[in-house]
Design a protein around this motif. Structure first.
Motif, PDB file in Angstrom:
ATOM      1  N   UNK A 168      73.406 145.244  21.304  1.00  0.00           N
ATOM      2  CA  UNK A 168      72.279 145.348  21.009  1.00  0.00           C
ATOM      3  C   UNK A 168      71.722 146.865  21.015  1.00  0.00           C
ATOM      4  N   UNK A 169      71.260 147.292  19.922  1.00  0.00           N
ATOM      5  CA  UNK A 169      70.884 148.564  19.744  1.00  0.00           C
ATOM      6  C   UNK A 169      69.882 148.703  18.756  1.00  0.00           C
ATOM      7  N   UNK A 170      69.261 149.967  18.533  1.00  0.00           N
ATOM      8  CA  UNK A 170      67.955 149.744  17.682  1.00  0.00           C
ATOM      9  C   UNK A 170      68.067 150.822  16.362  1.00  0.00           C
ATOM     10  N   UNK A 192      72.609 158.099  17.743  1.00  0.00           N
ATOM     11  CA  UNK A 192      72.164 157.377  19.244  1.00  0.00           C
ATOM     12  C   UNK A 192      71.157 156.182  18.602  1.00  0.00           C
ATOM     13  N   UNK A 193      71.553 155.079  18.371  1.00  0.00           N
ATOM     14  CA  UNK A 193      71.128 153.960  18.037  1.00  0.00           C
ATOM     15  C   UNK A 193      70.199 153.313  19.199  1.00  0.00           C
ATOM     16  N   UNK A 194      69.085 154.057  19.542  1.00  0.00           N
ATOM     17  CA  UNK A 194      68.319 153.814  20.829  1.00  0.00           C
ATOM     18  C   UNK A 194      67.266 152.725  20.470  1.00  0.00           C
ATOM     19  N   UNK A 196      71.559 152.275  24.278  1.00  0.00           N
ATOM     20  CA  UNK A 196      70.693 153.470  24.930  1.00  0.00           C
ATOM     21  C   UNK A 196      69.243 153.428  25.143  1.00  0.00           C
ATOM     22  N   UNK A 197      68.616 153.583  26.261  1.00  0.00           N
ATOM     23  CA  UNK A 197      67.231 153.483  26.034  1.00  0.00           C
ATOM     24  C   UNK A 197      66.558 155.054  25.435  1.00  0.00           C
TER      25      UNK A 197
END
Length: 279
Positions: free
Chosen positions: A190-192, A162-164, A135-136
């Protein structure tokens, strides 16, 4: 090597173009867009998903194509099929595709078209790299002005994590996938990090503005009605509420390791993204 970028005049596409120019100045890059009069700083070719006759000619001489998934939910399977077929006809050797996190098992309503596109790519005979973007941050930061106006951040994500990451982080990953070595045939999840809840986002907005902006969790139908009253079309409002419902069930959580490895740094943290949104 000539690289072409679909959706090159959009938010993600422009960031990818800038990243390519910064990393390899003079690299032959072609912007593919519905509006050939746009000026993204590189040559532009008409490329309209809904006009298949424009697709193959626009890919002449292209070796690598970044297929940024279309924004017309419900139309993307047919649009992406047309692009893949045009790439085959034009002799494109490789496609890098922007998918969605955990596309193979995600409960997000938009994941189905990504699964179908990934399957078409796998059957295409082309070299493929799949970037399953998480997610952005920007998907939620668009709600900041309304939260400040009304004194609350509303949603339906409960305690979903939310691993944005920032759009710029995913653009940097795309640049690496296009130019780096060893990415052919790979699927990158890919996640943050750190992952956050919408309550965490509300707390961050509160901290940075000096105001008390609580998070108010609503049933999905009620949240959709809030969005409709704010001017969104009902189908879009229901889709957004559905994304929150999926987030509550873990659909937007993931590991930051792959994205960090690709871009060579941690993803943009939430606090930094909020700070930029408040400018």
């Amino acid at each position: 090597m000539t690289i072409a970028i679909t959706g090159a005049t959009g938010q993600l596409g422009r960031l990818v173009l800038a990243g390519l120019a910064a990393r390899l100045p003079g690299l032959p890059v072609i912007a593919l867009a519905r509006d050939p009069a746009a000026d993204p700083g590189v040559p532009v070719r008409l490329f309209d998903y809904d006009r298949p006759e424009t697709l193959t000619p626009a890919l002449a001489g292209v070796q690598t194509l970044l297929l940024i998934s279309g924004n017309q939910i419900g139309q993307r399977k047919a649009q992406h099929r047309a692009v893949i077929e045009a790439a085959q006809a034009a002799g494109v050797g490789r496609i890098v595709y922007t998918s969605v996190l955990h596309a193979d098992r995600s409960i997000l309503s938009l994941a189905g078209e990504h699964r179908e596109t990934e399957a078409m790519l796998a059957a295409s005979g082309l070299s493929v790299t799949v970037l399953r973007n998480g997610w952005y941050h920007e998907n939620y930061l668009g709600s900041v002005p309304a939260a400040l106006t009304h004194g609350a951040l509303v949603g339906s994500a409960g305690q979903g994590r939310i691993a944005g990451a920032a759009r710029a982080d995913y653009a940097a990953a795309a640049v690496e996938a296009l130019l780096g070595q060893g990415h052919e045939g790979q699927v990158y999840e890919m996640a943050g990090a750190p992952a956050y809840t919408l309550a965490d986002l509300a707390a961050e907005i509160s901290e940075q503005t000096g105001r008390d902006i609580p998070y108010v969790d609503l049933p999905p139908a009620d949240y959709a009605q809030v969005l409709v009253k704010a001017g969104l079309p009902a189908p879009l409002a229901e889709a957004i509420a559905g994304y929150d419902t999926a987030a509550a069930q873990g659909a937007l959580d993931g590991s930051p390791d792959t994205l960090q490895a690709l871009i060579g740094r941690p993803a943009t943290p939430l606090a930094e993204a909020v700070r930029a949104a408040l400018v």
